[in-house]
Design an enzyme around this catalytic site. Structure first.
Site, PDB file in Angstrom:
ATOM      1  N   HIS A 203     -45.730  19.064  -0.970  1.00 18.40           N
ATOM      2  CA  HIS A 203     -44.961  20.292  -0.755  1.00 18.40           C
ATOM      3  C   HIS A 203     -44.395  20.756  -2.087  1.00 18.40           C
ATOM      4  O   HIS A 203     -43.852  19.971  -2.848  1.00 18.40           O
ATOM      5  CB  HIS A 203     -43.801  20.058   0.214  1.00 18.40           C
ATOM      6  CG  HIS A 203     -42.943  21.279   0.372  1.00 18.40           C
ATOM      7  ND1 HIS A 203     -43.301  22.328   1.183  1.00 18.40           N
ATOM      8  CD2 HIS A 203     -41.782  21.639  -0.210  1.00 18.40           C
ATOM      9  CE1 HIS A 203     -42.385  23.280   1.092  1.00 18.40           C
ATOM     10  NE2 HIS A 203     -41.446  22.885   0.255  1.00 18.40           N
TER      11      HIS A 203
ATOM     12  N   ASP B 236     -35.652  24.777  13.217  1.00 23.38           N
ATOM     13  CA  ASP B 236     -35.588  25.122  11.797  1.00 23.38           C
ATOM     14  C   ASP B 236     -35.779  26.624  11.602  1.00 23.38           C
ATOM     15  O   ASP B 236     -35.084  27.244  10.808  1.00 23.38           O
ATOM     16  CB  ASP B 236     -36.637  24.341  11.001  1.00 23.38           C
ATOM     17  CG  ASP B 236     -36.664  24.794   9.544  1.00 23.38           C
ATOM     18  OD1 ASP B 236     -35.619  24.659   8.879  1.00 23.38           O
ATOM     19  OD2 ASP B 236     -37.692  25.309   9.091  1.00 23.38           O
TER      20      ASP B 236
ATOM     21  N   ARG C  36     -29.109  31.036   8.388  1.00 18.74           N
ATOM     22  CA  ARG C  36     -28.559  30.712   7.062  1.00 18.74           C
ATOM     23  C   ARG C  36     -28.735  31.875   6.108  1.00 18.74           C
ATOM     24  O   ARG C  36     -27.878  32.148   5.273  1.00 18.74           O
ATOM     25  CB  ARG C  36     -29.255  29.466   6.498  1.00 18.74           C
ATOM     26  CG  ARG C  36     -28.750  28.164   7.120  1.00 18.74           C
ATOM     27  CD  ARG C  36     -29.693  27.009   6.821  1.00 18.74           C
ATOM     28  NE  ARG C  36     -29.992  26.901   5.404  1.00 18.74           N
ATOM     29  CZ  ARG C  36     -31.158  26.460   4.915  1.00 18.74           C
ATOM     30  NH1 ARG C  36     -32.132  26.101   5.707  1.00 18.74           N
ATOM     31  NH2 ARG C  36     -31.338  26.392   3.604  1.00 18.74           N
TER      32      ARG C  36
ATOM     33  N   SER D 227     -34.577  21.073   6.290  1.00 18.77           N
ATOM     34  CA  SER D 227     -35.507  22.142   6.667  1.00 18.77           C
ATOM     35  C   SER D 227     -36.916  21.830   6.149  1.00 18.77           C
ATOM     36  O   SER D 227     -37.899  21.855   6.894  1.00 18.77           O
ATOM     37  CB  SER D 227     -35.006  23.474   6.096  1.00 18.77           C
ATOM     38  OG  SER D 227     -35.990  24.477   6.210  1.00 18.77           O
TER      39      SER D 227
ATOM     40  N   LYS E 257     -40.393  20.205   8.533  1.00 16.42           N
ATOM     41  CA  LYS E 257     -41.701  20.869   8.660  1.00 16.42           C
ATOM     42  C   LYS E 257     -42.841  19.922   8.285  1.00 16.42           C
ATOM     43  O   LYS E 257     -43.879  19.897   8.929  1.00 16.42           O
ATOM     44  CB  LYS E 257     -41.748  22.123   7.775  1.00 16.42           C
ATOM     45  CG  LYS E 257     -40.851  23.250   8.287  1.00 16.42           C
ATOM     46  CD  LYS E 257     -41.160  24.571   7.611  1.00 16.42           C
ATOM     47  CE  LYS E 257     -40.392  24.775   6.331  1.00 16.42           C
ATOM     48  NZ  LYS E 257     -39.076  25.408   6.498  1.00 16.42           N
TER      49      LYS E 257
END
Length: 433
Positions: free
Chosen positions: A82, A161, A168, A183, A187
Site C-alpha cells: 500500500h 471505514d 472525518r 482506515s 482495507k
C-alpha cells in the site's frame, strides 16, 4: 451501553474496551448511532489518541463491518503493498510482475484514481483490451497459475471505514494518526492480505509533510498489523518531487516497462527494489533484505520480470505486444517542451501542483464522473539537483489540444531554479516493528 458514555470516557482520555469500540463501529455502520455522536467521538480520539490495543480493535471492528475477501485458496503468503499516495507513483505496475517472477503471489485489488492521475486500474486500461472484470474463481486460478492478477475493488468491504472517512473529511478529523492508520489497515486486511508492505510518503507531495509525522503513521500501521496477526513492514520514502519522470497513464505504463528492463528512472528503480525486497522476505522467498534484492535484480536482468508482465497482460485481455512496442500505447497529438527561463540547478518541483498540471491536461479526474485521457500527461526532463541551461526543456507536455497556456504557467510556478541544490534522499527509513 450508551454512545454518550463512550464519548465522555474518551473525552476524559480513558481507554475504550473492545466491546465499546465494536458497539460504536457496528452502530454507526447500521445507522443507529447518528453522525453527530460519531463526529464527537472522532474529535475526542483526535485530541486524546488511542492505545495500540484500541487501534487494533478499531481496525478489526471496521474489517468485520462488511464483507471480507477470502484468499485462502491461493497458495503461499499473500503480500500486499500500500502506498499513501503521491504523484507519478508507478510502483504497483512494476512491483506486481517483479515479485511474481520470484513466485510471490500478488492478488491485487486496485481502485481508480481521483485527483492528479489515474489509479492502477486506469493506468492498466491504457493497454488495449486490458480488463479487471474477473470472477473470483478466475482471479484465484490466475494467481495460483501465474502468481499475479489485478481485480477491481468490489463488494461491500469496510463500510464502516467508508462512512467514517466521509465524516472525518467534513469534521476536521482527517489528520488523526489512529484514525488514518486503522482506515488504511482495515482495507488491506479485509482484502485478504496475509502480510503488508507500506510505502509511507513524506514531503511536499505527500499527505504527511514531515518525516516525523510519516514515521509516526508508519509505526502505528506496522504495530496494528503485527497486533492482528498480519506481518507488516514499512518504508518511508520521499515525495517532495514526483517519482520517476512520467505523470500520466500511458506515459507511466511505458516507464514501468523501462523499469522492469532495468532501464527506468533511478528513483523508481530504487524504490521498487526496496519495497520488493520487503515483500519477498515477508513471503518467505528470501531470508534477508539483501538476498531478496539480489534475486529481484536477477529477474530484471534475465528478462523474467518482463515476461511475467506480458503473461499478466495477456491473461487479462491486454495487448502484450506493447511491451516490445510501446508506440502502440495511446499517443498524444502534441508534444510541447517547456524551456527553462534561466540557467542553474533545479531546486524544487512541487509534486502535487505538477500533478494538478497533468490533471488539467486530462490525465486525472476532478470528480468520479470525469473521463480520463489516457494519452496525455507530463514528462519531467530534469529532477531536483539536476543542472539546467537556459532554454533547455524542464518538462515535455503530452497534450491533445494546442492551447495549454494555463498548464505551462503552472509548470513555471512550481519548478524552481536556484544557484545550487542537492537531490533529496529517496529512502528515509525502514520500519520493521
Amino acid at each position: 451501553m450508551r454512545m454518550v458514555d463512550i464519548i465522555i470516557k474518551k473525552q476524559n482520555g480513558k481507554e475504550l474496551t473492545t466491546e465499546e469500540i465494536q458497539f460504536f463501529v457496528n452502530g454507526y455502520t447500521d445507522g443507529s448511532i447518528p453522525d453527530y455522536q460519531a463526529s464527537a467521538l472522532a474529535m475526542a480520539i483526535f485530541f486524546q489518541d488511542m492505545s495500540d490495543r484500541e487501534r487494533a480493535d478499531l481496525t478489526m471492528a471496521m474489517v468485520n463491518s462488511g464483507e471480507t475477501i477470502d484468499l485462502s485458496a491461493i497458495e503461499g503468503i499473500k503480500v500486499d503493498k500500500h502506498s499513501t499516495g503521491g504523484v507519478g507513483d508507478t510502483t504497483t505496475l512494476v512491483l506486481a510482475p517483479l515479485v511474481a517472477a520470484l513466485d510471490v503471489p500478488v492478488a491485487k485489488m486496485s481502485g481508480r484514481g481521483l485527483g492528479h492521475t489515474g489509479g492502477t486500474i486506469d493506468k492498466l486500461e491504457a493497454i488495449m483490451g486490458f480488463h479487471v472484470e474477473l470472477t473470483k474463481d478466475e482471479f484465484i486460478k490466475l494467481v495460483n497459475r501465474d502468481k499475479v492478477a489485478v481485480i477491481g475493488q468490489s463488494g461491500n468491504l469496510t463500510p464502516a471505514d467508508k462512512k467514517l472517512y466521509a465524516l472525518r473529511d467534513v469534521t476536521g478529523t482527517v489528520n488523526s494518526i489512529p484514525l488514518i492508520a486503522s482506515s488504511i489497515m482495515s482495507k488491506k486486511i479485509a482484502a485478504g492480505a496475509d502480510a503488508i508492505v507500506l510505502d509511507v510518503k513524506t514531503g511536499a507531495g505527500a499527505f504527511m509533510k514531515t518525516e516525523e509525522d510519516a514515521a509516526e503513521l508508519a509505526k502505528a500501521m506496522v504495530r496494528i498489523g503485527n497486533n492482528v496477526g498480519r506481518q507488516t513492514m514499512a518504508v518511508i520514502s520521499d515525495m517532495s518531487q514526483p517519482l520517476g519522470f512520467a505523470i500520466g497513464n500511458a506515459l507511466e505504463v511505458k516507464e514501468a516497462i523501462d523499469t522492469l528492463k532495468g532501464e527506468g528512472p533511478e528513483d523508481l528503480h530504487e524504490l521498487v527494489l526496496t519495497l520488493g525486497s520487503q515483500m519477498v522476505v515477508l513471503a518467505k522467498k528470501a531470508d534477508t533484505l539483501d538476498e531478496a534484492r539480489a534475486k529481484l535484480e536477477e529477474v530484471m536482468k534475465n528478462g523474467k520480470a518482463l515476461e511475467k508482465f506480458k503473461d499478466f497482460l495477456k491473461n487479462q485481455g491486454g495487448d502484450s505486444s506493447i511491451v516490445d512496442d510501446p508506440s502502440k500505447l495511446p499517443q498524444a497529438a502534441y508534444q510541447i517542451d517547456v524551456p527553462a527561463k534561466e540557467a542553474g540547478v533545479v531546486s524544487e518541483i512541487v509534486a502535487d501542483e505538477i500533478g494538478v498540471a497533468a490533471m488539467l491536461l486530462g490525465a486525472g479526474r476532478a470528480t468520479k464522473e470525469d473521463e480520463i485521457d489516457l494519452a496525455v500527461g507530463i514528462m519531467l526532463r530534469k529532477k531536483v539537483g539536476d543542472k539546467v541551461e537556459k532554454g533547455e526543456p524542464l518538462v515535455t507536455l503530452y497534450a491533445n489540444r494546442e492551447n495549454v497556456d494555463e498548464v505551462i504557467a503552472k509548470v513555471y510556478d512550481n519548478i524552481r531554479i536556484a544557484a545550487e541544490a542537492k537531490a533529496p534522499k529517496l529512502i528515509h527509513t525502514l520500519i520493521t516493528e
